[in-house]
Design a protein around this motif. Structure first.
Motif, PDB file in Angstrom:
ATOM      1  N   ALA A  82       8.407   4.564   2.752  1.00  0.00           N
ATOM      2  CA  ALA A  82       7.216   5.332   2.392  1.00  0.00           C
ATOM      3  C   ALA A  82       5.995   4.428   2.232  1.00  0.00           C
ATOM      4  O   ALA A  82       4.893   4.764   2.694  1.00  0.00           O
ATOM      5  N   LEU A  83       6.166   3.276   1.573  1.00  0.00           N
ATOM      6  CA  LEU A  83       5.033   2.368   1.380  1.00  0.00           C
ATOM      7  C   LEU A  83       4.596   1.736   2.701  1.00  0.00           C
ATOM      8  O   LEU A  83       3.393   1.551   2.947  1.00  0.00           O
ATOM      9  N   HIS A  84       5.552   1.415   3.547  1.00  0.00           N
ATOM     10  CA  HIS A  84       5.223   0.851   4.855  1.00  0.00           C
ATOM     11  C   HIS A  84       4.419   1.848   5.677  1.00  0.00           C
ATOM     12  O   HIS A  84       3.421   1.492   6.332  1.00  0.00           O
ATOM     13  N   GLU A  85       4.819   3.102   5.638  1.00  0.00           N
ATOM     14  CA  GLU A  85       4.107   4.133   6.389  1.00  0.00           C
ATOM     15  C   GLU A  85       2.749   4.450   5.761  1.00  0.00           C
ATOM     16  O   GLU A  85       1.757   4.658   6.470  1.00  0.00           O
ATOM     17  N   ARG A  86       2.674   4.475   4.433  1.00  0.00           N
ATOM     18  CA  ARG A  86       1.430   4.812   3.751  1.00  0.00           C
ATOM     19  C   ARG A  86       0.352   3.775   4.013  1.00  0.00           C
ATOM     20  O   ARG A  86      -0.816   4.111   4.274  1.00  0.00           O
ATOM     21  N   HIS A  87       0.721   2.500   3.943  1.00  0.00           N
ATOM     22  CA  HIS A  87      -0.267   1.434   4.077  1.00  0.00           C
ATOM     23  C   HIS A  87      -0.401   0.926   5.510  1.00  0.00           C
ATOM     24  O   HIS A  87      -1.358   0.207   5.820  1.00  0.00           O
ATOM     25  N   GLY A  88       0.550   1.268   6.368  1.00  0.00           N
ATOM     26  CA  GLY A  88       0.479   0.799   7.748  1.00  0.00           C
ATOM     27  C   GLY A  88       0.588  -0.697   7.861  1.00  0.00           C
ATOM     28  O   GLY A  88      -0.007  -1.307   8.765  1.00  0.00           O
ATOM     29  N   ALA A  89       1.360  -1.314   6.956  1.00  0.00           N
ATOM     30  CA  ALA A  89       1.488  -2.775   6.953  1.00  0.00           C
ATOM     31  C   ALA A  89       2.811  -3.158   6.318  1.00  0.00           C
ATOM     32  O   ALA A  89       3.365  -2.408   5.500  1.00  0.00           O
ATOM     33  N   PRO A  90       3.337  -4.340   6.668  1.00  0.00           N
ATOM     34  CA  PRO A  90       4.566  -4.816   6.019  1.00  0.00           C
ATOM     35  C   PRO A  90       4.357  -4.980   4.519  1.00  0.00           C
ATOM     36  O   PRO A  90       3.260  -5.305   4.057  1.00  0.00           O
TER      37      PRO A  90
END
Length: 251
Positions: A82-90
Motif C-alpha cells: 500500500a505504501l509503495h503504491e501510494r507514494h510511487g517509490a520504494p
C-alpha cells in the motif's frame, strides 16, 4: 542495563541541534516496524523526528507485535504494498528487534518495493532451535510453530544476502538479545553501526536517530558507508563484522 532507556528517551530533545545537522529529507516513504510486544506508540519518537526532516514516516498499523502470526505476515505485505503504491517509490524499512527480522524478510521477498533496510538490535542470525534471548520463553509460548509459517511466507537468512542496502545498528550492552546475532556481513552496501545504548532505547537514542537519519538521507543508488559526525566519534565505537566463528568464540 535496560533501565538506561528512560534517560535515552529524554536525551532526544536535548540532542535536537545534532539531529538538525542532517538537513531535510527527500520525502520518500519510511515504514517503521516495532519490536516484540511493542506497538506503534513505541516508534512515535523516531517517526516524529523523521517527519520533521521531511520523510513520510509510517507506523505498521498492526497493533501489538506478538509474533509472526498469519495476520501479521499478511498485514506486513499489505502495508508495504500500500505504501509503495501510494507514494510511487520504494520504501525504506526500519525494524526494531523482531521488527527488523520482518523488515529483512520483506526485503528479500519484495526487493523492488524496498529502498533499504535498517535494523535496530535485530537478532536476525538467531537460530530458534539453538539460541535463546531474554524473551524467548514468552515468544515461544505466544508463537507455537509460527516460525515455519514465517519461513514459508518470507524467506530468511538461508535465502542469501539482501538485494538492497542494509544497515545493522547494534549495542554490545544489549540486555535482551545477543549483540553478535544482530550483525550484518560487511560488504557492498552492507554495514554495521555500533552504538552505546540499551536494547529498549535503540528506537530513540540520539546516536541511533542520527545514524538512521544519515542513512535515509543518501540519494537512491548512491550508498556510502556511515561516518560519525565530527566530534562525536566516541558515540560510535568501531563496529564488529560478522564471521561464522564469532558466536562460538564469544559464547
Amino acid at each position: 542495563m535496560e533501565s538506561r532507556a528512560v534517560f535515552e528517551l529524554g536525551a532526544v530533545a536535548a540532542a535536537s541541534p545534532l539531529l538538525r545537522m542532517i538537513g531535510r529529507g527527500d520525502a520518500h516513504p519510511v515504514l517503521i516496524l516495532p519490536g516484540f510486544l511493542a506497538d506503534d506508540p513505541s516508534t512515535v519518537p523516531l517517526r516524529s523526528v523523521l517527519r520533521s526532516q521531511g520523510y513520510w514516516a509510517h507506523g505498521w498499523q498492526l497493533g501489538r507485535n506478538l509474533g509472526p502470526s498469519p495476520r501479521v505476515i499478511d498485514g506486513l505485505v499489505a502495508r508495504l504494498t500500500a505504501l509503495h503504491e501510494r507514494h510511487g517509490a520504494p520504501v525504506s524499512l526500519i525494524g526494531w528487534s523482531l521488527g527488523g527480522i520482518y523488515a529483512r524478510r520483506l526485503a528479500r521477498r519484495y526487493p523492488h518495493m524496498v529502498r533499504q533496510v535498517i535494523t535496530l538490535g535485530s537478532p536476525f542470525r538467531i537460530d530458534p532451535n539453538l539460541d535463546r534471548s531474554a524473551v524467548s520463553k514468552l515468544y515461544d509460548r505466544l508463537n507455537p510453530n509460527q516460525t515455519i509459517a514465517l519461513d514459508e511466507a518470507l524467506p530468511g537468512m538461508d535465502a542469501g544476502p539482501l538485494a538492497v542496502p542494509a544497515t545493522a545498528i547494534y549495542t554490545r550492552t544489549d540486555g535482551v538479545v545477543r549483540w553478535w546475532q544482530c550483525l550484518e556481513s560487511i560488504g557492498h552496501e552492507r554495514e554495521n553501526i555500533e552504538v552505546r545504548a540499551s536494547h529498549t532505547g535503540l528506537g530513540f537514542h540520539p546516536a541511533v536517530v542520527y545514524a538512521v537519519s544519515d542513512r535515509l538521507s543518501q540519494p537512491i543508488d548512491e550508498w556510502r558507508p556511515f561516518r560519525a559526525p565530527f566530534g562525536f566519534g566516541h558515540q560510535y565505537p568501531h563496529p564488529a563484522d560478522w564471521t561464522p566463528s564469532l558466536s562460538s568464540s564469544i559464547a
